[in-house]
Design an enzyme around this catalytic site. Structure first.
Site, PDB file in Angstrom:
ATOM      1  N   SER A 124      -5.040   2.645  -0.254  1.00 34.35           N
ATOM      2  CA  SER A 124      -4.000   2.560  -1.283  1.00 34.35           C
ATOM      3  C   SER A 124      -4.541   3.011  -2.630  1.00 34.35           C
ATOM      4  O   SER A 124      -5.739   2.853  -2.922  1.00 34.35           O
ATOM      5  CB  SER A 124      -3.552   1.104  -1.379  1.00 34.35           C
ATOM      6  N   TYR A 148      -5.706  -8.437  -2.518  1.00 31.04           N
ATOM      7  CA  TYR A 148      -5.239  -7.360  -1.631  1.00 31.04           C
ATOM      8  C   TYR A 148      -6.059  -6.101  -1.876  1.00 31.04           C
ATOM      9  O   TYR A 148      -6.589  -5.484  -0.934  1.00 31.04           O
ATOM     10  CB  TYR A 148      -3.747  -7.089  -1.866  1.00 31.04           C
ATOM     11  N   LYS A 152      -8.815  -3.841   0.553  1.00 32.30           N
ATOM     12  CA  LYS A 152      -8.776  -2.391   0.801  1.00 32.30           C
ATOM     13  C   LYS A 152     -10.112  -1.763   0.430  1.00 32.30           C
ATOM     14  O   LYS A 152     -10.630  -0.898   1.145  1.00 32.30           O
ATOM     15  CB  LYS A 152      -7.638  -1.748   0.007  1.00 32.30           C
TER      16      LYS A 152
HETATM   17  P1  NAD Z   1       4.171  -3.359   6.987  1.00 38.46           P
HETATM   18  O1  NAD Z   1       3.937  -4.800   6.699  1.00 38.46           O
HETATM   19  O2  NAD Z   1       5.559  -2.863   7.102  1.00 38.46           O
HETATM   20  O3  NAD Z   1       3.394  -2.938   8.324  1.00 38.46           O
HETATM   21  C1  NAD Z   1       2.197  -3.538   8.722  1.00 38.46           C
HETATM   22  C2  NAD Z   1       2.318  -3.851  10.199  1.00 38.46           C
HETATM   23  O4  NAD Z   1       1.095  -4.443  10.633  1.00 38.46           O
HETATM   24  C3  NAD Z   1       3.432  -4.835  10.515  1.00 38.46           C
HETATM   25  O5  NAD Z   1       4.199  -4.350  11.590  1.00 38.46           O
HETATM   26  C4  NAD Z   1       2.686  -6.122  10.903  1.00 38.46           C
HETATM   27  O6  NAD Z   1       3.418  -6.882  11.838  1.00 38.46           O
HETATM   28  C5  NAD Z   1       1.399  -5.560  11.443  1.00 38.46           C
HETATM   29  N1  NAD Z   1       0.242  -6.468  11.334  1.00 38.46           N
HETATM   30  C6  NAD Z   1      -0.221  -7.093  10.226  1.00 38.46           C
HETATM   31  N2  NAD Z   1      -1.303  -7.810  10.513  1.00 38.46           N
HETATM   32  C7  NAD Z   1      -1.561  -7.635  11.832  1.00 38.46           C
HETATM   33  C8  NAD Z   1      -2.565  -8.101  12.720  1.00 38.46           C
HETATM   34  N3  NAD Z   1      -3.518  -8.924  12.306  1.00 38.46           N
HETATM   35  N4  NAD Z   1      -2.526  -7.714  14.006  1.00 38.46           N
HETATM   36  C9  NAD Z   1      -1.561  -6.864  14.452  1.00 38.46           C
HETATM   37  N5  NAD Z   1      -0.583  -6.386  13.656  1.00 38.46           N
HETATM   38  C10 NAD Z   1      -0.590  -6.765  12.366  1.00 38.46           C
HETATM   39  O7  NAD Z   1       3.361  -2.530   5.873  1.00 38.46           O
HETATM   40  P2  NAD Z   1       3.414  -0.979   5.512  1.00 38.46           P
HETATM   41  O8  NAD Z   1       4.116  -0.832   4.215  1.00 38.46           O
HETATM   42  O9  NAD Z   1       3.888  -0.212   6.682  1.00 38.46           O
HETATM   43  O10 NAD Z   1       1.877  -0.710   5.246  1.00 38.46           O
HETATM   44  C11 NAD Z   1       1.023  -0.203   6.252  1.00 38.46           C
HETATM   45  C12 NAD Z   1      -0.373  -0.068   5.682  1.00 38.46           C
HETATM   46  O11 NAD Z   1      -0.331   0.770   4.529  1.00 38.46           O
HETATM   47  C13 NAD Z   1      -0.975  -1.400   5.210  1.00 38.46           C
HETATM   48  O12 NAD Z   1      -2.339  -1.398   5.549  1.00 38.46           O
HETATM   49  C14 NAD Z   1      -0.796  -1.358   3.709  1.00 38.46           C
HETATM   50  O13 NAD Z   1      -1.778  -2.098   3.042  1.00 38.46           O
HETATM   51  C15 NAD Z   1      -0.949   0.131   3.428  1.00 38.46           C
HETATM   52  N6  NAD Z   1      -0.287   0.560   2.196  1.00 38.46           N
HETATM   53  C16 NAD Z   1       1.047   0.299   2.018  1.00 38.46           C
HETATM   54  C17 NAD Z   1       1.680   0.665   0.826  1.00 38.46           C
HETATM   55  C18 NAD Z   1       3.134   0.360   0.605  1.00 38.46           C
HETATM   56  O14 NAD Z   1       3.586   0.379  -0.548  1.00 38.46           O
HETATM   57  N7  NAD Z   1       3.932   0.098   1.611  1.00 38.46           N
HETATM   58  C19 NAD Z   1       0.953   1.315  -0.173  1.00 38.46           C
HETATM   59  C20 NAD Z   1      -0.402   1.578   0.050  1.00 38.46           C
HETATM   60  C21 NAD Z   1      -1.008   1.196   1.251  1.00 38.46           C
END
Ligand code: NAD
Ligand code: UDP
Length: 335
Positions: A124, A148, A152
Protein backbone atom coordinates in the site's frame (compact mmCIF):
# COMPACT_ATOMS: atom_id res chain seq x y z
CA UNK A 1 -0.59 -21.23 -14.63
CA UNK A 2 -2.50 -22.27 -11.50
CA UNK A 3 -2.51 -19.28 -9.19
CA UNK A 4 -3.63 -19.23 -5.56
CA UNK A 5 -5.27 -15.97 -4.51
CA UNK A 6 -5.23 -15.51 -0.75
CA UNK A 7 -8.09 -13.13 0.06
CA UNK A 8 -9.42 -13.85 -3.42
CA UNK A 9 -13.03 -13.24 -2.35
CA UNK A 10 -12.26 -9.71 -1.16
CA UNK A 11 -12.71 -6.45 -2.99
CA UNK A 12 -9.44 -6.34 -4.92
CA UNK A 13 -8.88 -10.11 -4.98
CA UNK A 14 -12.22 -10.78 -6.68
CA UNK A 15 -11.45 -8.30 -9.47
CA UNK A 16 -7.95 -9.71 -9.85
CA UNK A 17 -9.44 -13.22 -10.02
CA UNK A 18 -11.57 -12.18 -12.97
CA UNK A 19 -8.65 -10.46 -14.71
CA UNK A 20 -6.21 -13.33 -14.14
CA UNK A 21 -8.76 -15.92 -15.27
CA UNK A 22 -9.47 -13.85 -18.39
CA UNK A 23 -5.72 -13.82 -19.05
CA UNK A 24 -5.80 -17.62 -19.17
CA UNK A 25 -4.76 -18.56 -15.63
CA UNK A 26 -6.53 -21.11 -13.45
CA UNK A 27 -7.55 -19.44 -10.21
CA UNK A 28 -7.95 -20.95 -6.76
CA UNK A 29 -9.44 -18.76 -4.03
CA UNK A 30 -8.14 -19.14 -0.48
CA UNK A 31 -10.20 -17.10 1.97
CA UNK A 32 -11.69 -17.39 5.45
CA UNK A 33 -14.46 -14.92 4.53
CA UNK A 34 -13.78 -12.76 7.58
CA UNK A 35 -14.42 -9.71 5.40
CA UNK A 36 -16.22 -11.13 2.37
CA UNK A 37 -18.95 -13.55 1.41
CA UNK A 38 -18.80 -16.95 -0.30
CA UNK A 39 -21.36 -15.66 -2.84
CA UNK A 40 -18.61 -13.45 -4.28
CA UNK A 41 -16.99 -16.62 -5.59
CA UNK A 42 -20.24 -17.47 -7.40
CA UNK A 43 -20.04 -14.07 -9.07
CA UNK A 44 -16.41 -14.70 -10.06
CA UNK A 45 -17.52 -18.03 -11.55
CA UNK A 46 -20.32 -16.30 -13.43
CA UNK A 47 -17.97 -13.66 -14.81
CA UNK A 48 -15.18 -16.05 -15.80
CA UNK A 49 -17.00 -19.25 -16.70
CA UNK A 50 -14.34 -21.08 -14.64
CA UNK A 51 -15.18 -23.49 -11.80
CA UNK A 52 -12.90 -21.53 -9.39
CA UNK A 53 -12.12 -23.93 -6.51
CA UNK A 54 -12.35 -22.40 -3.04
CA UNK A 55 -10.38 -23.31 0.06
CA UNK A 56 -12.13 -21.85 3.08
CA UNK A 57 -9.47 -21.52 5.76
CA UNK A 58 -7.36 -19.11 7.72
CA UNK A 59 -4.01 -18.19 6.25
CA UNK A 60 -2.39 -19.09 9.53
CA UNK A 61 -3.37 -22.72 9.04
CA UNK A 62 -0.11 -23.69 7.33
CA UNK A 63 -1.10 -27.34 6.93
CA UNK A 64 -4.25 -26.43 4.99
CA UNK A 65 -2.24 -23.99 2.88
CA UNK A 66 0.31 -26.69 2.09
CA UNK A 67 -2.49 -29.04 1.10
CA UNK A 68 -4.00 -26.39 -1.17
CA UNK A 69 -0.69 -25.66 -2.88
CA UNK A 70 -0.21 -29.38 -3.53
CA UNK A 71 -3.76 -30.37 -4.49
CA UNK A 72 -4.14 -27.55 -6.99
CA UNK A 73 -0.63 -27.68 -8.45
CA UNK A 74 -0.10 -24.02 -7.66
CA UNK A 75 2.66 -22.22 -9.58
CA UNK A 76 2.33 -18.72 -8.12
CA UNK A 77 0.58 -16.96 -5.25
CA UNK A 78 -1.03 -13.54 -5.21
CA UNK A 79 -1.38 -12.54 -1.58
CA UNK A 80 -4.28 -10.18 -0.83
CA UNK A 81 -5.50 -11.62 2.48
CA UNK A 82 -5.21 -9.30 5.42
CA UNK A 83 -7.03 -6.84 7.62
CA UNK A 84 -6.98 -3.31 6.26
CA UNK A 85 -8.85 -0.79 8.42
CA UNK A 86 -6.46 1.83 9.79
CA UNK A 87 -8.66 2.90 12.72
CA UNK A 88 -9.38 -0.68 13.76
CA UNK A 89 -5.64 -1.45 13.63
CA UNK A 90 -5.01 1.27 16.21
CA UNK A 91 -7.59 -0.30 18.52
CA UNK A 92 -6.64 -3.93 17.82
CA UNK A 93 -2.93 -4.06 16.96
CA UNK A 94 -2.50 -7.66 18.07
CA UNK A 95 -5.19 -8.87 15.65
CA UNK A 96 -3.51 -6.93 12.87
CA UNK A 97 -0.02 -8.28 13.51
CA UNK A 98 -1.38 -11.80 13.99
CA UNK A 99 -3.47 -11.76 10.86
CA UNK A 100 -1.23 -9.84 8.50
CA UNK A 101 2.31 -10.63 9.63
CA UNK A 102 1.75 -14.10 11.08
CA UNK A 103 -0.51 -14.95 8.14
CA UNK A 104 2.24 -14.00 5.70
CA UNK A 105 4.85 -15.99 7.63
CA UNK A 106 2.56 -19.01 7.42
CA UNK A 107 2.20 -18.48 3.67
CA UNK A 108 5.95 -18.12 3.18
CA UNK A 109 6.57 -21.29 5.20
CA UNK A 110 4.09 -23.26 3.13
CA UNK A 111 5.56 -21.90 -0.11
CA UNK A 112 9.11 -22.65 1.05
CA UNK A 113 8.14 -26.20 2.00
CA UNK A 114 6.78 -26.70 -1.53
CA UNK A 115 9.73 -24.99 -3.24
CA UNK A 116 7.21 -22.49 -4.63
CA UNK A 117 8.91 -19.11 -4.97
CA UNK A 118 6.73 -16.81 -7.04
CA UNK A 119 4.72 -14.28 -5.04
CA UNK A 120 2.84 -11.05 -5.66
CA UNK A 121 2.06 -9.09 -2.50
CA UNK A 122 -0.62 -6.44 -1.91
CA UNK A 123 1.18 -3.55 -0.33
CA UNK A 124 0.00 0.00 0.00
CA UNK A 125 1.01 3.61 -0.50
CA UNK A 126 0.62 3.83 3.26
CA UNK A 127 4.23 2.55 3.48
CA UNK A 128 5.38 5.98 2.31
CA UNK A 129 4.05 7.62 5.48
CA UNK A 130 3.78 11.41 5.26
CA UNK A 131 4.97 12.24 1.70
CA UNK A 132 8.26 14.10 1.57
CA UNK A 133 7.76 14.93 -2.11
CA UNK A 134 5.16 14.41 -4.84
CA UNK A 135 4.57 12.49 -6.96
CA UNK A 136 5.79 9.59 -4.84
CA UNK A 137 8.18 7.23 -6.61
CA UNK A 138 9.25 3.79 -5.40
CA UNK A 139 12.50 5.22 -4.00
CA UNK A 140 10.60 7.48 -1.58
CA UNK A 141 11.59 6.68 2.03
CA UNK A 142 9.21 4.36 3.84
CA UNK A 143 7.57 4.98 7.19
CA UNK A 144 4.45 3.81 8.95
CA UNK A 145 2.06 5.95 10.94
CA UNK A 146 -0.29 3.28 12.31
CA UNK A 147 -0.30 -0.46 13.09
CA UNK A 148 -1.88 -1.37 9.73
CA UNK A 149 0.89 0.46 7.91
CA UNK A 150 3.48 -1.16 10.14
CA UNK A 151 2.20 -4.62 9.24
CA UNK A 152 2.59 -3.76 5.55
CA UNK A 153 6.08 -2.44 6.13
CA UNK A 154 7.08 -5.49 8.22
CA UNK A 155 5.85 -7.78 5.46
CA UNK A 156 7.66 -5.77 2.78
CA UNK A 157 10.88 -6.05 4.80
CA UNK A 158 10.34 -9.76 5.43
CA UNK A 159 9.97 -10.28 1.71
CA UNK A 160 13.17 -8.34 1.05
CA UNK A 161 15.00 -10.59 3.55
CA UNK A 162 13.57 -13.70 1.93
CA UNK A 163 14.70 -12.54 -1.52
CA UNK A 164 18.16 -11.71 -0.16
CA UNK A 165 18.53 -15.08 1.55
CA UNK A 166 17.41 -17.12 -1.45
CA UNK A 167 17.91 -15.49 -4.85
CA UNK A 168 15.52 -17.95 -6.51
CA UNK A 169 12.47 -16.12 -5.19
CA UNK A 170 10.49 -13.93 -7.57
CA UNK A 171 8.58 -11.37 -5.52
CA UNK A 172 6.59 -8.33 -6.57
CA UNK A 173 5.54 -5.84 -3.93
CA UNK A 174 2.66 -3.82 -5.40
CA UNK A 175 1.97 -0.54 -3.64
CA UNK A 176 -1.64 0.38 -4.33
CA UNK A 177 -2.80 3.95 -4.08
CA UNK A 178 -6.59 4.42 -3.57
CA UNK A 179 -8.55 1.60 -5.23
CA UNK A 180 -12.15 2.51 -6.08
CA UNK A 181 -14.86 1.44 -8.51
CA UNK A 182 -16.29 -1.93 -9.40
CA UNK A 183 -16.51 -4.44 -12.22
CA UNK A 184 -18.64 -3.05 -15.06
CA UNK A 185 -21.19 -5.86 -14.58
CA UNK A 186 -22.07 -4.49 -11.16
CA UNK A 187 -21.75 -8.06 -9.83
CA UNK A 188 -18.64 -7.48 -7.71
CA UNK A 189 -17.45 -4.36 -5.94
CA UNK A 190 -16.64 -2.89 -2.57
CA UNK A 191 -19.25 -3.61 0.06
CA UNK A 192 -17.82 -2.84 3.50
CA UNK A 193 -19.59 -3.96 6.64
CA UNK A 194 -21.02 -1.13 8.75
CA UNK A 195 -20.29 2.51 8.06
CA UNK A 196 -17.56 2.85 5.43
CA UNK A 197 -14.24 4.41 6.41
CA UNK A 198 -13.20 5.21 2.86
CA UNK A 199 -14.45 8.09 0.78
CA UNK A 200 -15.88 6.35 -2.28
CA UNK A 201 -18.09 3.76 -0.57
CA UNK A 202 -19.27 6.48 1.82
CA UNK A 203 -20.23 8.74 -1.09
CA UNK A 204 -22.00 5.83 -2.77
CA UNK A 205 -24.12 5.19 0.31
CA UNK A 206 -25.02 8.87 0.62
CA UNK A 207 -26.06 8.86 -3.04
CA UNK A 208 -28.19 5.76 -2.40
CA UNK A 209 -29.88 7.47 0.54
CA UNK A 210 -28.41 4.99 3.02
CA UNK A 211 -26.41 7.67 4.84
CA UNK A 212 -27.66 11.23 5.35
CA UNK A 213 -24.58 13.19 4.31
CA UNK A 214 -20.84 13.02 3.73
CA UNK A 215 -18.45 14.50 6.26
CA UNK A 216 -15.62 16.17 4.37
CA UNK A 217 -12.66 15.81 6.70
CA UNK A 218 -11.06 19.25 6.52
CA UNK A 219 -11.13 22.03 3.92
CA UNK A 220 -8.04 23.88 5.10
CA UNK A 221 -5.32 21.66 3.61
CA UNK A 222 -2.69 23.12 1.33
CA UNK A 223 -4.47 21.86 -1.80
CA UNK A 224 -6.32 23.73 -4.58
CA UNK A 225 -9.71 23.58 -2.85
CA UNK A 226 -8.50 22.84 0.69
CA UNK A 227 -9.72 19.23 0.76
CA UNK A 228 -7.49 16.13 0.72
CA UNK A 229 -6.08 14.97 -2.61
CA UNK A 230 -5.60 11.26 -3.42
CA UNK A 231 -4.67 9.08 -6.37
CA UNK A 232 -7.84 7.06 -6.98
CA UNK A 233 -7.33 4.05 -9.21
CA UNK A 234 -10.07 1.96 -10.80
CA UNK A 235 -10.03 -1.54 -9.30
CA UNK A 236 -10.28 -3.06 -12.78
CA UNK A 237 -7.07 -1.25 -13.79
CA UNK A 238 -5.51 -2.42 -10.54
CA UNK A 239 -6.56 -5.99 -11.34
CA UNK A 240 -4.83 -5.72 -14.72
CA UNK A 241 -1.73 -4.57 -12.86
CA UNK A 242 -1.65 -8.00 -11.19
CA UNK A 243 -1.85 -9.76 -14.53
CA UNK A 244 1.12 -7.65 -15.68
CA UNK A 245 3.04 -8.30 -12.45
CA UNK A 246 2.58 -12.09 -12.66
CA UNK A 247 3.71 -12.03 -16.29
CA UNK A 248 6.70 -9.87 -15.36
CA UNK A 249 7.81 -12.25 -12.61
CA UNK A 250 7.56 -15.25 -14.89
CA UNK A 251 9.48 -13.57 -17.72
CA UNK A 252 12.26 -11.89 -15.75
CA UNK A 253 15.19 -12.91 -13.61
CA UNK A 254 14.31 -13.89 -10.04
CA UNK A 255 14.48 -11.08 -7.53
CA UNK A 256 12.50 -8.54 -5.55
CA UNK A 257 10.54 -5.94 -7.50
CA UNK A 258 8.48 -3.04 -6.20
CA UNK A 259 5.89 -1.11 -8.19
CA UNK A 260 3.49 1.73 -7.51
CA UNK A 261 0.03 1.05 -8.89
CA UNK A 262 -1.79 4.35 -9.24
CA UNK A 263 -2.84 6.72 -11.99
CA UNK A 264 -0.43 9.56 -11.20
CA UNK A 265 -3.40 11.92 -11.02
CA UNK A 266 -4.74 13.38 -7.77
CA UNK A 267 -8.35 14.40 -7.10
CA UNK A 268 -9.70 16.30 -4.12
CA UNK A 269 -12.62 15.17 -1.97
CA UNK A 270 -14.81 17.87 -3.50
CA UNK A 271 -13.83 16.84 -7.03
CA UNK A 272 -14.87 13.29 -6.15
CA UNK A 273 -18.21 14.56 -4.81
CA UNK A 274 -18.88 16.60 -7.97
CA UNK A 275 -17.92 13.73 -10.26
CA UNK A 276 -20.25 11.35 -8.40
CA UNK A 277 -23.10 13.86 -8.43
CA UNK A 278 -22.78 14.13 -12.19
CA UNK A 279 -22.97 10.35 -12.62
CA UNK A 280 -25.75 9.70 -10.08
CA UNK A 281 -27.72 12.73 -11.27
CA UNK A 282 -28.49 13.86 -7.76
CA UNK A 283 -26.95 16.26 -5.26
CA UNK A 284 -24.77 14.77 -2.53
CA UNK A 285 -25.27 16.52 0.78
CA UNK A 286 -22.02 17.13 2.65
CA UNK A 287 -20.77 19.10 5.60
CA UNK A 288 -17.26 20.26 6.33
CA UNK A 289 -16.00 18.35 9.37
CA UNK A 290 -12.70 18.61 11.27
CA UNK A 291 -9.61 17.00 9.79
CA UNK A 292 -9.38 13.25 10.41
CA UNK A 293 -6.43 12.49 12.69
CA UNK A 294 -3.47 11.05 10.79
CA UNK A 295 -4.67 12.28 7.37
CA UNK A 296 -2.25 13.93 4.97
CA UNK A 297 -2.97 16.73 2.49
CA UNK A 298 -1.97 15.07 -0.77
CA UNK A 299 -0.76 11.72 -2.01
CA UNK A 300 -0.30 10.63 -5.60
CA UNK A 301 2.00 8.27 -7.41
CA UNK A 302 4.75 8.47 -9.92
CA UNK A 303 3.77 5.62 -12.18
CA UNK A 304 6.61 5.54 -14.72
CA UNK A 305 8.24 2.39 -13.37
CA UNK A 306 5.12 0.25 -13.74
CA UNK A 307 4.62 1.72 -17.22
CA UNK A 308 8.15 1.02 -18.43
CA UNK A 309 8.75 -2.32 -16.69
CA UNK A 310 5.31 -3.90 -16.61
CA UNK A 311 3.94 -2.21 -19.70
CA UNK A 312 0.93 -1.36 -17.57
CA UNK A 313 -0.88 1.92 -17.14
CA UNK A 314 -4.27 2.81 -15.68
CA UNK A 315 -6.72 3.53 -18.48
CA UNK A 316 -10.02 4.20 -16.72
CA UNK A 317 -10.89 7.69 -15.52
CA UNK A 318 -12.89 9.26 -12.75
CA UNK A 319 -16.15 8.95 -14.70
CA UNK A 320 -15.75 5.18 -15.02
CA UNK A 321 -14.79 4.93 -11.35
CA UNK A 322 -17.98 6.72 -10.30
CA UNK A 323 -20.23 4.98 -12.85
CA UNK A 324 -19.15 1.49 -11.86
CA UNK A 325 -19.36 2.29 -8.15
CA UNK A 326 -22.87 3.65 -8.63
CA UNK A 327 -23.97 0.63 -10.67
CA UNK A 328 -22.71 -1.73 -7.96
CA UNK A 329 -24.19 0.36 -5.16
CA UNK A 330 -27.62 0.53 -6.79
CA UNK A 331 -27.62 -3.22 -7.22
CA UNK A 332 -26.44 -3.79 -3.63
CA UNK A 333 -29.07 -1.37 -2.30
CA UNK A 334 -31.80 -2.89 -4.48
CA UNK A 335 -32.47 0.47 -6.17
P1 NAD B 1 -10.84 -7.09 1.61
O1 NAD B 1 -11.02 -7.07 3.08
O2 NAD B 1 -12.00 -6.83 0.73
O3 NAD B 1 -10.19 -8.48 1.16
C1 NAD B 1 -9.32 -9.21 1.97
C2 NAD B 1 -9.77 -10.66 1.93
O4 NAD B 1 -8.88 -11.43 2.74
C3 NAD B 1 -11.17 -10.87 2.48
O5 NAD B 1 -11.92 -11.67 1.60
C4 NAD B 1 -10.94 -11.59 3.82
O6 NAD B 1 -12.01 -12.44 4.14
C5 NAD B 1 -9.65 -12.30 3.54
N1 NAD B 1 -8.83 -12.58 4.74
C6 NAD B 1 -8.41 -11.70 5.68
N2 NAD B 1 -7.67 -12.32 6.59
C7 NAD B 1 -7.59 -13.62 6.23
C8 NAD B 1 -6.94 -14.76 6.77
N3 NAD B 1 -6.23 -14.69 7.89
N4 NAD B 1 -7.06 -15.94 6.13
C9 NAD B 1 -7.77 -16.04 4.98
N5 NAD B 1 -8.41 -14.99 4.42
C10 NAD B 1 -8.31 -13.80 5.04
O7 NAD B 1 -9.64 -6.06 1.28
P2 NAD B 1 -9.14 -5.48 -0.12
O8 NAD B 1 -9.55 -4.05 -0.19
O9 NAD B 1 -9.54 -6.40 -1.21
O10 NAD B 1 -7.58 -5.51 0.11
C11 NAD B 1 -6.78 -6.60 -0.33
C12 NAD B 1 -5.34 -6.33 0.04
O11 NAD B 1 -4.93 -5.08 -0.52
C13 NAD B 1 -5.12 -6.19 1.56
O12 NAD B 1 -3.90 -6.81 1.87
C14 NAD B 1 -5.03 -4.70 1.77
O13 NAD B 1 -4.23 -4.37 2.88
C15 NAD B 1 -4.38 -4.25 0.48
N6 NAD B 1 -4.66 -2.85 0.14
C16 NAD B 1 -5.97 -2.43 0.05
C17 NAD B 1 -6.25 -1.09 -0.23
C18 NAD B 1 -7.67 -0.61 -0.30
O14 NAD B 1 -7.90 0.61 -0.21
N7 NAD B 1 -8.66 -1.44 -0.48
C19 NAD B 1 -5.21 -0.19 -0.43
C20 NAD B 1 -3.89 -0.65 -0.35
C21 NAD B 1 -3.64 -2.00 -0.07
N1 UDP C 1 -12.59 11.49 3.44
C1 UDP C 1 -13.61 12.35 3.78
N2 UDP C 1 -14.74 11.82 4.33
C2 UDP C 1 -14.91 10.47 4.53
C3 UDP C 1 -13.86 9.61 4.16
C4 UDP C 1 -12.71 10.14 3.62
O1 UDP C 1 -13.50 13.56 3.61
O2 UDP C 1 -15.97 10.06 5.03
C5 UDP C 1 -11.36 12.03 2.82
C6 UDP C 1 -10.09 11.76 3.60
O3 UDP C 1 -9.89 12.75 4.57
C7 UDP C 1 -9.03 11.75 2.48
C8 UDP C 1 -9.79 11.20 1.29
O4 UDP C 1 -11.19 11.39 1.57
O5 UDP C 1 -8.64 13.09 2.18
C9 UDP C 1 -9.54 9.71 1.04
O6 UDP C 1 -9.80 8.99 2.24
P1 UDP C 1 -9.84 7.41 2.27
O7 UDP C 1 -10.13 7.00 3.69
O8 UDP C 1 -10.77 6.92 1.21
O9 UDP C 1 -8.38 6.97 1.83
P2 UDP C 1 -6.95 7.22 2.54
O10 UDP C 1 -7.13 8.10 3.71
O11 UDP C 1 -6.49 5.86 2.88
O12 UDP C 1 -6.12 7.85 1.46
Amino acid sequence: MNILLTGGAGYIGSHAAVALASAGHQIVVFDNFCNSRPTVVDQIRALTGQPIPVVEADLRDTAVLLGALTTHGIGAVVHFAGLKAVGESVAKPIEYYANNVQGTISLLQAMQAKGLKTLVFSSSATVYGDPQYLPIDEAHPTAATNPYGRTKLHIEEMLADVARADPQWRIARLRYFNPVGAHESGLIGEDPNGIPNNLMPYIARVAAGQLPHLNVFGNDYDTPDGTGVRDYIHVVDLAQGHVAAVRYLLEHAPGLYTFNLGTGQGYSVLEMVRAFEAVAGRPLPFTIAPRRPGDIASCFAKVDLAASALGWRATLGLKEMCESTWRFQQRAAGL
